[in-house]
Design an enzyme around this catalytic site. Structure first.
Site, PDB file in Angstrom:
ATOM      1  N   ASP A 105       0.828  -1.205   0.000  1.00 57.98           N
ATOM      2  CA  ASP A 105       0.000   0.000   0.000  1.00 57.98           C
ATOM      3  C   ASP A 105       0.860   1.253   0.000  1.00 57.98           C
ATOM      4  OD1 ASP A 105      -2.673  -0.675  -0.149  1.00 57.98           O
ATOM      5  OD2 ASP A 105      -2.950  -0.833   2.015  1.00 57.98           O
ATOM      6  N   GLU A 204     -14.007  -2.215  -2.012  1.00 59.45           N
ATOM      7  CA  GLU A 204     -14.226  -2.441  -0.576  1.00 59.45           C
ATOM      8  C   GLU A 204     -15.529  -1.837  -0.091  1.00 59.45           C
ATOM      9  OE1 GLU A 204     -12.164  -1.674   3.817  1.00 59.45           O
ATOM     10  OE2 GLU A 204     -11.055  -1.175   1.991  1.00 59.45           O
TER      11      GLU A 204
END
Length: 289
Positions: A105, A204
């Site tokens: 990330d 998500e």
């Protein structure tokens, strides 16, 4: 594909070391979308060498998520996570894995200012960690950055829907896409990053119908987390899946109760220490005769 382990007795922990093997590649991940026989992609988070070693044989992708801010460091959100943190943990996971593709990330503040800023951060991540790709949050607003990185040899995984780095703007962690306007925006965001060159997109915390629409729209794999079983893959935070926390998000299925297992083990250890049952003759060194 399984990993064969050997034990390196030269280390203090005799750490099992996987024999080198061919890693899952970014082109192979992207090609899953066009293969009707392909199984869904398996993706879990990892932050340490040992966790990576245990997860690696079973996963296609290991994500070094900025969720480490909460899971490892006890921070209130992902926002305080630094580039140094991500590089340190990304390198650990790369050292502990030989099969799965490692994706790291990009933390908050490391890529939003400009594509050039993002390239500086992403190139450091790949150089310092040995990872295969980076992941960044954001939709249409980040499309130019995704394109800039992709065109310069940095594979990018997108992330749309509930984006934790934007929690202050979103007003919380509730499911996204319940209104028609937000539904359409998230579809547009997913299309924008895919068209800009993202090799896969994480979706998500969205309503199921929205995830299904995105799966049917994009020509790259869609990896769900709190999305739909029809996604091209799934990802969870490993510690949530293993039951290490008292509370987990609704979309998490617990496959273990590691908090209870650890608590029971520590209770037994404490009792043995207090009763002087530990260490026993089996755990102490005797003088040579």
């Amino acid at each position: 594909m399984s990993t064969t382990y050997t034990v390196d007795s030269a280390t203090s922990r005799a750490t099992p070391t996987p024999k080198p093997m061919k890693r899952v590649t970014i082109p192979a991940i992207k090609a899953r979308k066009g293969d009707p026989e392909a199984e869904p992609l398996v993706m879990l988070t990892a932050y340490t060498v040992r966790t990576a070693q245990l997860l690696d044989p079973h996963c296609d992708i290991l994500l070094v998520g900025d969720s480490l801010g909460q899971v490892i460091y006890g921070l209130p959100s992902t926002l305080p996570v630094s580039l140094d943190m991500m590089c340190a943990h990304g390198a650990a996971v790369s050292r502990g894995s030989y099969h799965a593709a490692v994706v790291v990330d990009m933390p908050f503040g490391s890529y939003e200012a400009s594509p050039v800023h993002a390239f500086e951060s992403a190139s450091r991540i790949l150089a310092d960690t040995g990872a295969a790709a980076v992941k960044l949050e954001g939709g249409a607003a980040m499309a130019d950055t995704v394109r800039f990185l992709s065109e310069r040899g940095i594979p990018v995984m997108g992330h749309v829907g509930l984006t934790p780095q934007a929690v202050n703007t979103l007003g919380g962690y509730g499911a996204r896409g319940r209104s028609g306007a937000e539904y359409d925006k998230i579809v547009g965001d997913a299309e924008a990053v895919a068209q800009a060159g993202a090799f896969a997109v994480v979706v998500e915390g969205v309503v199921e119908t929205l995830a299904d629409t995105i799966v049917g729209t994009l020509d790259v794999p869609v990896i769900g987390i709190g999305a739909s079983a029809r996604c091209d893959g799934q990802v969870l935070v490993t510690e949530d899946m293993l039951g290490l926390f008292e509370r987990t998000p609704r979309f998490v299925k617990r496959y273990g109760n590691m908090a209870e297992t650890m608590t029971e083990a520590v209770e037994r250890y404490a009792a043995d220490v207090r009763s002087r049952a530990f260490p026993s003759a089996d755990e102490i060194y005797k003088p040579k005769s």
